[in-house]
Design an enzyme around this catalytic site. Structure first.
Site, PDB file in Angstrom:
ATOM      1  N   TRP A  24      -4.749  -8.728  11.421  1.00  0.00           N
ATOM      2  CA  TRP A  24      -4.407 -10.093  11.015  1.00  0.00           C
ATOM      3  C   TRP A  24      -4.408 -11.012  12.231  1.00  0.00           C
ATOM      4  O   TRP A  24      -3.876 -10.668  13.287  1.00  0.00           O
ATOM      5  CB  TRP A  24      -3.034 -10.101  10.348  1.00  0.00           C
ATOM      6  CG  TRP A  24      -2.590 -11.457   9.900  1.00  0.00           C
ATOM      7  CD1 TRP A  24      -3.269 -12.335   9.103  1.00  0.00           C
ATOM      8  CD2 TRP A  24      -1.348 -12.098  10.221  1.00  0.00           C
ATOM      9  NE1 TRP A  24      -2.537 -13.485   8.902  1.00  0.00           N
ATOM     10  CE2 TRP A  24      -1.355 -13.367   9.575  1.00  0.00           C
ATOM     11  CE3 TRP A  24      -0.243 -11.718  10.976  1.00  0.00           C
ATOM     12  CZ2 TRP A  24      -0.291 -14.257   9.679  1.00  0.00           C
ATOM     13  CZ3 TRP A  24       0.819 -12.602  11.072  1.00  0.00           C
ATOM     14  CH2 TRP A  24       0.795 -13.859  10.430  1.00  0.00           C
ATOM     15  N   TYR A  52      -8.611 -12.580   6.237  1.00  0.00           N
ATOM     16  CA  TYR A  52      -8.562 -12.543   7.705  1.00  0.00           C
ATOM     17  C   TYR A  52      -9.842 -13.089   8.337  1.00  0.00           C
ATOM     18  O   TYR A  52      -9.841 -13.440   9.513  1.00  0.00           O
ATOM     19  CB  TYR A  52      -8.320 -11.121   8.207  1.00  0.00           C
ATOM     20  CG  TYR A  52      -7.020 -10.492   7.781  1.00  0.00           C
ATOM     21  CD1 TYR A  52      -6.015 -11.233   7.160  1.00  0.00           C
ATOM     22  CD2 TYR A  52      -6.788  -9.138   7.995  1.00  0.00           C
ATOM     23  CE1 TYR A  52      -4.832 -10.650   6.763  1.00  0.00           C
ATOM     24  CE2 TYR A  52      -5.601  -8.540   7.605  1.00  0.00           C
ATOM     25  CZ  TYR A  52      -4.627  -9.294   6.980  1.00  0.00           C
ATOM     26  OH  TYR A  52      -3.461  -8.693   6.593  1.00  0.00           O
ATOM     27  N   GLN A 160       1.787  -2.611   0.225  1.00  0.00           N
ATOM     28  CA  GLN A 160       1.935  -3.069   1.607  1.00  0.00           C
ATOM     29  C   GLN A 160       2.848  -4.283   1.637  1.00  0.00           C
ATOM     30  O   GLN A 160       2.563  -5.291   0.989  1.00  0.00           O
ATOM     31  CB  GLN A 160       0.557  -3.410   2.191  1.00  0.00           C
ATOM     32  CG  GLN A 160       0.601  -3.754   3.676  1.00  0.00           C
ATOM     33  CD  GLN A 160      -0.759  -4.123   4.229  1.00  0.00           C
ATOM     34  OE1 GLN A 160      -0.998  -5.280   4.594  1.00  0.00           O
ATOM     35  NE2 GLN A 160      -1.681  -3.169   4.277  1.00  0.00           N
ATOM     36  N   LEU A 189       8.128  -6.051  13.811  1.00  0.00           N
ATOM     37  CA  LEU A 189       9.097  -6.548  14.785  1.00  0.00           C
ATOM     38  C   LEU A 189       9.705  -7.889  14.385  1.00  0.00           C
ATOM     39  O   LEU A 189      10.570  -8.415  15.080  1.00  0.00           O
ATOM     40  CB  LEU A 189       8.438  -6.690  16.161  1.00  0.00           C
ATOM     41  CG  LEU A 189       7.696  -5.458  16.671  1.00  0.00           C
ATOM     42  CD1 LEU A 189       7.121  -5.722  18.055  1.00  0.00           C
ATOM     43  CD2 LEU A 189       8.605  -4.235  16.694  1.00  0.00           C
TER      44      LEU A 189
END
Length: 258
Positions: A24, A52, A160, A189
């Site tokens: 991505w 993308y 996902q 993260l």
């Protein structure tokens, strides 16, 4: 590689490596260079999407890598705006990637109300036609997954979703596990303070980085990971999470930290 990447079986003869390379926001020459580097580093699972805009570069990197098509698991995704144009979309993806099939095709986001089920049926038709090996979804909640299963008897092999310590949802994981849907996590993260003293202490105990601790934690929860980087050192660092294990106490600390 020092550690072989484990895989989870999605269907007979179709195994998904539990560590993939996310693409991505990587486009143009950078997409080509990064994918070549990832493949050279040992990644055998590449995650992309129509949205993308990098399928052509990824396909070229795959061809130039010297690897056989069967050695690399390729995921791409259908934009919800293309609901109703499933065949045209997958054919465009296959042409851009330069392959005859993709291993996994996902509905990228739930389409507009009333379109999710017909879109899912269209994905299954493309699977039966041999253009994709398996079909799944992305960013679906349990209710939407249940609708697809109830109406077609076909379970998405993968869901996902965004996943990080700050987004840990044990009930959702249990729901997907009960339905035998593999959870794949992105944005690992995000919303997680990497300087949190609890995470820092766990990382120091293992001689690794905090991002490595977070990725390893996801794997302990049987979540497939697709970290993204354009730097070879970071790509190899992400693969190296297979070289250590967290204790049950450390896992519980991360589960409840945020």
């Amino acid at each position: 590689m020092a550690h072989e990447i484990p895989a989870v079986e999605l269907a007979p003869g179709v195994s998904l490596p539990t560590i993939g390379f996310g693409t991505w926001q990587i486009t143009g020459q950078s997409a080509y260079d990064s994918t070549r580097t990832a493949l050279d580093a040992g990644y055998r699972h590449i995650d992309t999407a129509t949205m993308y805009g990098n399928e052509e570069e990824i396909g070229r990197a795959l061809r130039d890598s010297g690897l056989e098509r069967s050695e690399v698991f390729i995921t791409t995704k259908l934009p919800p705006s293309q609901a109703g144009r499933e065949r045209q979309t997958i054919e465009a993806s296959l042409k851009a990637l330069g392959v005859d099939y993709v291993d996994l095709w996902l509905i990228h986001w739930p389409p507009a109300r009333g379109k999710s089920l017909p879109t899912w049926i269209a994905l299954l038709e493309q699977r039966d036609a041999g253009r994709i090996s398996t079909a799944g979804v992305s960013n679906y909640d349990t209710g939407l997954v249940d609708e697809l299963i109830r109406e077609t008897g076909e379970t998405p092999v993968v869901n996902q979703v965004a996943w990080s310590p700050a987004q840990h949802d044990p009930k959702f994981l249990a729901d997907m596990r009960d339905r035998r849907v593999v959870v794949e996590g992105y944005s690992s993260l995000k919303n997680t303070p990497l300087d949190d003293p609890r995470l820092v202490a766990i990382a120091q105990a293992h001689g690794v980085t905090v991002p490595q601790v977070i990725l390893r934690w996801q794997l302990h929860h049987d979540i497939v990971i697709i970290p993204k980087s354009t730097r070879e050192a970071r790509m190899r660092e992400n693969l190296a999470v297979l070289g250590f294990e967290l204790t049950s106490d450390e896992i519980e600390t991360i589960d409840t930290a945020f």
